[in-house]
Scaffold this motif. Structure first.
Motif, PDB file in Angstrom:
ATOM      1  N   LEU A  94      -5.909  -6.093  -9.899  1.00  0.00           N
ATOM      2  CA  LEU A  94      -5.204  -5.093  -9.093  1.00  0.00           C
ATOM      3  C   LEU A  94      -5.126  -5.528  -7.634  1.00  0.00           C
ATOM      4  O   LEU A  94      -4.093  -5.358  -6.989  1.00  0.00           O
ATOM      5  N   GLY A 121      -2.654  -8.529  -7.533  1.00  0.00           N
ATOM      6  CA  GLY A 121      -1.295  -8.039  -7.770  1.00  0.00           C
ATOM      7  C   GLY A 121      -0.754  -7.269  -6.585  1.00  0.00           C
ATOM      8  O   GLY A 121       0.403  -7.444  -6.179  1.00  0.00           O
ATOM      9  N   GLY A 122      -1.584  -6.407  -6.022  1.00  0.00           N
ATOM     10  CA  GLY A 122      -1.167  -5.666  -4.836  1.00  0.00           C
ATOM     11  C   GLY A 122      -0.949  -6.579  -3.644  1.00  0.00           C
ATOM     12  O   GLY A 122      -0.002  -6.391  -2.866  1.00  0.00           O
ATOM     13  N   ALA A 135       2.398  -8.370  -3.718  1.00  0.00           N
ATOM     14  CA  ALA A 135       3.514  -7.498  -3.334  1.00  0.00           C
ATOM     15  C   ALA A 135       3.518  -7.245  -1.832  1.00  0.00           C
ATOM     16  O   ALA A 135       4.577  -7.274  -1.189  1.00  0.00           O
ATOM     17  N   PRO A 140       2.105  -5.967  -8.715  1.00  0.00           N
ATOM     18  CA  PRO A 140       1.386  -4.770  -9.129  1.00  0.00           C
ATOM     19  C   PRO A 140       1.637  -4.396 -10.598  1.00  0.00           C
ATOM     20  O   PRO A 140       0.732  -3.913 -11.281  1.00  0.00           O
ATOM     21  N   ARG A 161      -1.087  -3.914 -13.392  1.00  0.00           N
ATOM     22  CA  ARG A 161      -1.094  -2.674 -14.169  1.00  0.00           C
ATOM     23  C   ARG A 161      -1.107  -2.973 -15.661  1.00  0.00           C
ATOM     24  O   ARG A 161      -1.810  -2.332 -16.435  1.00  0.00           O
ATOM     25  N   PRO A 177       7.025  -1.618 -10.903  1.00  0.00           N
ATOM     26  CA  PRO A 177       5.730  -1.461 -10.247  1.00  0.00           C
ATOM     27  C   PRO A 177       5.591  -0.178  -9.439  1.00  0.00           C
ATOM     28  O   PRO A 177       4.480   0.248  -9.153  1.00  0.00           O
ATOM     29  N   TRP A 214       1.646   3.909 -14.076  1.00  0.00           N
ATOM     30  CA  TRP A 214       0.272   3.731 -13.603  1.00  0.00           C
ATOM     31  C   TRP A 214      -0.668   4.754 -14.246  1.00  0.00           C
ATOM     32  O   TRP A 214      -1.787   4.417 -14.639  1.00  0.00           O
TER      33      TRP A 214
END
Length: 190
Positions: free
Chosen positions: A94, A97-98, A101, A110, A114, A163, A169
C-alpha cells in the motif's frame, strides 16, 4: 526463527513482490485482451491488475508449506507471526503503490496494492474453505469472472475498478478482514 523465514519463503516473497510492483510500473496501462460478454468481443484489462496474483501465490505457498506437526507444537505463536507477515506485505505494498501515484510514476499503483490486499484476503478465505492446494482459485476465479462478465462499475468486479473508486477499497479491505479472521480462527492454526 530461521526455520520460519525459510518455510514461509520470505526471501522469494520479497523478491516476487518487488518484481511484480516493478513490472506494474513498467507495463503502465498495457492491457491483456480477454473475451467479455458485456463489453463487446474483447475487453482489455490492465496487466497491472493481474500481476498482484504472483506475490499472493508465494504468500499462500509459504503459509501452507510448513510441516503441520512442527507448527502445532511450536513454542512461538506462529499464527501471530503469519498474521504479521500478511499485515506487513499489505502495508508495504500500500505504501509503495500510494507512493508511485503521488510521485506520478504509475497512476494504477494504488489499485495494484489494493488488489494485493484483496487477493490476499480472498486467498485466506479460500485456504479456510477449499484447503491449501486450492486457495488461490478464489482470487483467480474472481479476476477471471470480473473480466468475462463484470461490466465497468459492477460492485463485485472490484479487481478491475480504478484506483480512486471508494467501493473497490471497501470491498478489498473487507476481503482482507474476513480472510484474516478466517485464518486466525481456523482450528488448524491455533
Amino acid at each position: 526463527m530461521n526455520l520460519w523465514i525459510r518455510v514461509r519463503h520470505i526471501g522469494p516473497l520479497a523478491a516476487i513482490t518487488t518484481v511484480a510492483l516493478a513490472a506494474a510500473v513498467a507495463v503502465g496501462r498495457t492491457a491483456i485482451p480477454l473475451p467479455s460478454s458485456t463489453d463487446g468481443l474483447l475487453q482489455g484489462i490492465p496487466l497491472a491488475y493481474v500481476l498482484p496474483l504472483a506475490p499472493v501465490s508465494v504468500l499462500m505457498l509459504g503459509l501452507t508449506h510448513g510441516p503441520r506437526a512442527h507448527e502445532d507444537t511450536a513454542v512461538r505463536p506462529l499464527v501471530g507471526y503469519d498474521t504479521a507477515l500478511i499485515a506487513v506485505l499489505c502495508a508495504v505494498t500500500l505504501a509503495i503503490g500510494g507512493g508511485t501515484a503521488l510521485l506520478g510514476i504509475q497512476p494504477l499503483g494504488p489499485a495494484v496494492a489494493r488488489n494485493i490486499v484483496g487477493y490476499a484476503g480472498m486467498a485466506l478465505i479460500g485456504l479456510r474453505t477449499l484447503g491449501p492446494h486450492a486457495s488461490m482459485a478464489v482470487p483467480s476465479a474472481l479476476l477471471l469472472a470480473s473480466a468475462l462478465v463484470g461490466a465497468p462499475g459492477t460492485w463485485w468486479a472490484w479487481p478491475l475498478g480504478g484506483p480512486a473508486v471508494p467501493e473497490t477499497w471497501v470491498l478489498a479491505l473487507t476481503m482482507l478482514a474476513i480472510g484474516l479472521t478466517a485464518f486466525v480462527t481456523s482450528p488448524t492454526r491455533r
